[in-house]
Each structure stands twice: as C-alpha cells, then as structure tokens.
Design a protein around this motif. Structure first.
Motif, PDB file in Angstrom:
ATOM      1  N   UNK A  77      10.614   7.785 -78.415  1.00 57.04           N
ATOM      2  CA  UNK A  77      11.233   8.625 -79.669  1.00 57.04           C
ATOM      3  C   UNK A  77      11.995   7.821 -80.848  1.00 57.04           C
ATOM      4  N   UNK A  78      12.749   6.893 -80.094  1.00 56.93           N
ATOM      5  CA  UNK A  78      13.538   5.984 -81.233  1.00 56.93           C
ATOM      6  C   UNK A  78      12.447   5.053 -81.946  1.00 56.93           C
ATOM      7  N   UNK A  79      11.529   4.443 -81.279  1.00 59.50           N
ATOM      8  CA  UNK A  79      10.592   3.699 -81.932  1.00 59.50           C
ATOM      9  C   UNK A  79       9.685   4.677 -83.081  1.00 59.50           C
ATOM     10  N   UNK A  80       9.285   6.056 -82.579  1.00 57.45           N
ATOM     11  CA  UNK A  80       8.826   6.799 -83.589  1.00 57.45           C
ATOM     12  C   UNK A  80       9.448   7.103 -84.877  1.00 57.45           C
ATOM     13  N   UNK A  81      10.982   7.330 -84.563  1.00 54.70           N
ATOM     14  CA  UNK A  81      11.737   7.680 -85.591  1.00 54.70           C
ATOM     15  C   UNK A  81      12.185   6.648 -86.696  1.00 54.70           C
ATOM     16  N   UNK A  82      12.010   5.374 -86.074  1.00 49.02           N
ATOM     17  CA  UNK A  82      12.174   4.153 -86.902  1.00 49.02           C
ATOM     18  C   UNK A  82      11.029   3.756 -87.582  1.00 49.02           C
ATOM     19  N   UNK A  83       9.808   4.236 -87.308  1.00 50.12           N
ATOM     20  CA  UNK A  83       8.486   4.031 -88.001  1.00 50.12           C
ATOM     21  C   UNK A  83       8.038   2.806 -87.316  1.00 50.12           C
ATOM     22  N   UNK A 128      11.557   9.248 -89.956  1.00 47.36           N
ATOM     23  CA  UNK A 128      12.395  10.108 -90.786  1.00 47.36           C
ATOM     24  C   UNK A 128      12.208  11.376 -90.608  1.00 47.36           C
ATOM     25  N   UNK A 129      10.992  11.929 -90.670  1.00 47.69           N
ATOM     26  CA  UNK A 129      10.826  13.491 -90.589  1.00 47.69           C
ATOM     27  C   UNK A 129      11.231  13.909 -89.282  1.00 47.69           C
ATOM     28  N   UNK A 130      10.842  13.051 -88.266  1.00 49.60           N
ATOM     29  CA  UNK A 130      10.966  13.514 -86.876  1.00 49.60           C
ATOM     30  C   UNK A 130      12.555  13.394 -86.529  1.00 49.60           C
ATOM     31  N   UNK A 131      13.294  12.436 -87.016  1.00 46.18           N
ATOM     32  CA  UNK A 131      14.491  12.293 -86.916  1.00 46.18           C
ATOM     33  C   UNK A 131      15.379  13.662 -87.292  1.00 46.18           C
ATOM     34  N   UNK A 132      14.895  14.031 -88.714  1.00 42.65           N
ATOM     35  CA  UNK A 132      15.466  14.937 -89.527  1.00 42.65           C
ATOM     36  C   UNK A 132      15.260  16.365 -88.619  1.00 42.65           C
ATOM     37  N   UNK A 133      14.027  16.653 -88.174  1.00 40.51           N
ATOM     38  CA  UNK A 133      13.779  17.713 -87.508  1.00 40.51           C
ATOM     39  C   UNK A 133      14.534  18.139 -86.228  1.00 40.51           C
ATOM     40  N   UNK A 134      14.526  16.965 -85.568  1.00 45.39           N
ATOM     41  CA  UNK A 134      15.380  16.898 -84.162  1.00 45.39           C
ATOM     42  C   UNK A 134      16.842  17.006 -84.318  1.00 45.39           C
ATOM     43  N   UNK A 135      17.491  16.517 -85.264  1.00 46.55           N
ATOM     44  CA  UNK A 135      18.848  16.589 -85.564  1.00 46.55           C
ATOM     45  C   UNK A 135      19.258  17.909 -86.131  1.00 46.55           C
ATOM     46  N   UNK A 136      18.173  18.356 -86.856  1.00 43.96           N
ATOM     47  CA  UNK A 136      18.256  19.737 -87.336  1.00 43.96           C
ATOM     48  C   UNK A 136      18.485  20.852 -86.378  1.00 43.96           C
ATOM     49  N   UNK A 137      17.577  20.820 -85.426  1.00 44.04           N
ATOM     50  CA  UNK A 137      17.678  21.534 -84.114  1.00 44.04           C
ATOM     51  C   UNK A 137      18.676  21.390 -83.070  1.00 44.04           C
ATOM     52  N   UNK A 161      18.960  16.091 -78.710  1.00 49.64           N
ATOM     53  CA  UNK A 161      18.854  14.743 -78.655  1.00 49.64           C
ATOM     54  C   UNK A 161      17.693  13.963 -78.358  1.00 49.64           C
ATOM     55  N   UNK A 162      17.726  12.658 -78.643  1.00 54.28           N
ATOM     56  CA  UNK A 162      16.377  12.200 -78.328  1.00 54.28           C
ATOM     57  C   UNK A 162      15.868  12.387 -76.761  1.00 54.28           C
ATOM     58  N   UNK A 163      16.717  12.087 -76.091  1.00 57.56           N
ATOM     59  CA  UNK A 163      16.406  12.420 -74.662  1.00 57.56           C
ATOM     60  C   UNK A 163      15.881  13.674 -74.224  1.00 57.56           C
ATOM     61  N   UNK A 164      16.447  14.803 -74.809  1.00 58.04           N
ATOM     62  CA  UNK A 164      16.031  16.015 -74.499  1.00 58.04           C
ATOM     63  C   UNK A 164      14.592  16.098 -75.272  1.00 58.04           C
ATOM     64  N   UNK A 165      14.451  15.613 -76.479  1.00 58.37           N
ATOM     65  CA  UNK A 165      13.272  15.729 -77.109  1.00 58.37           C
ATOM     66  C   UNK A 165      11.885  15.032 -76.238  1.00 58.37           C
ATOM     67  N   UNK A 166      12.574  13.791 -75.661  1.00 63.79           N
ATOM     68  CA  UNK A 166      11.387  12.885 -75.115  1.00 63.79           C
ATOM     69  C   UNK A 166      11.120  13.561 -73.735  1.00 63.79           C
ATOM     70  N   UNK A 167      11.991  14.426 -73.003  1.00 64.49           N
ATOM     71  CA  UNK A 167      11.758  15.212 -71.851  1.00 64.49           C
ATOM     72  C   UNK A 167      10.696  16.253 -72.121  1.00 64.49           C
TER      73      UNK A 167
END
Length: 76
Positions: A28-34, A1-10, A13-19
C-alpha cells in the motif's frame, strides 16, 4: 496520491486497507508513493475496501493526471 487521499479521507490506516484489500501494508505504501503499479485485481480489491466504484476511482485518477499535467509535473 489519489489512493492516499481516499484512504485518509475515510479514516483508514494503511494496515487496515491492506488487510481489507488482501495485500501487504508495505505494498500500500509503495502504491501511494507511486513506486508500484497495481494489477487490475488489486485495483478492484482496493475499490471494495475503500467502498468506491471503479469508475469513480478512474475519474479521480484522470482528474489528478490532468491537474499534474496542467502544473507541468511528470504524471508518473
């Protein structure tokens, strides 16, 4: 939850964050979903990619856990 909130607030994308964090986008998707727990190295890499200090992230996570606990949700 927190990771997705931080990522979207900034606006990242998941792809950019992963890179930028050096991990796979699906991770990243697995982390965001717990569904996965990151290593400490990955947490620090995510902090760098999100331009957030580790202690800031820890406080956000603690607040989210307390919020979920107050709501009676499973904190996993």
């Amino acid at each position: 939850m927190v990771l997705a909130e931080l990522r979207t607030a900034r606006g990242i994308s998941q792809e950019k964050l992963s890179f930028e964090a050096g991990v796979d986008r699906s991770y990243i998707s697995l982390l965001e979903r717990g569904h996965k727990s990151p290593t400490l190295d990955t947490v620090f890499n995510l902090c760098c990619a999100l331009e957030i200090q580790f202690d800031q992230l820890a406080r956000l996570l603690q607040a989210k856990l307390e919020e979920l606990n107050d709501l009676g949700h499973d904190a996993r």
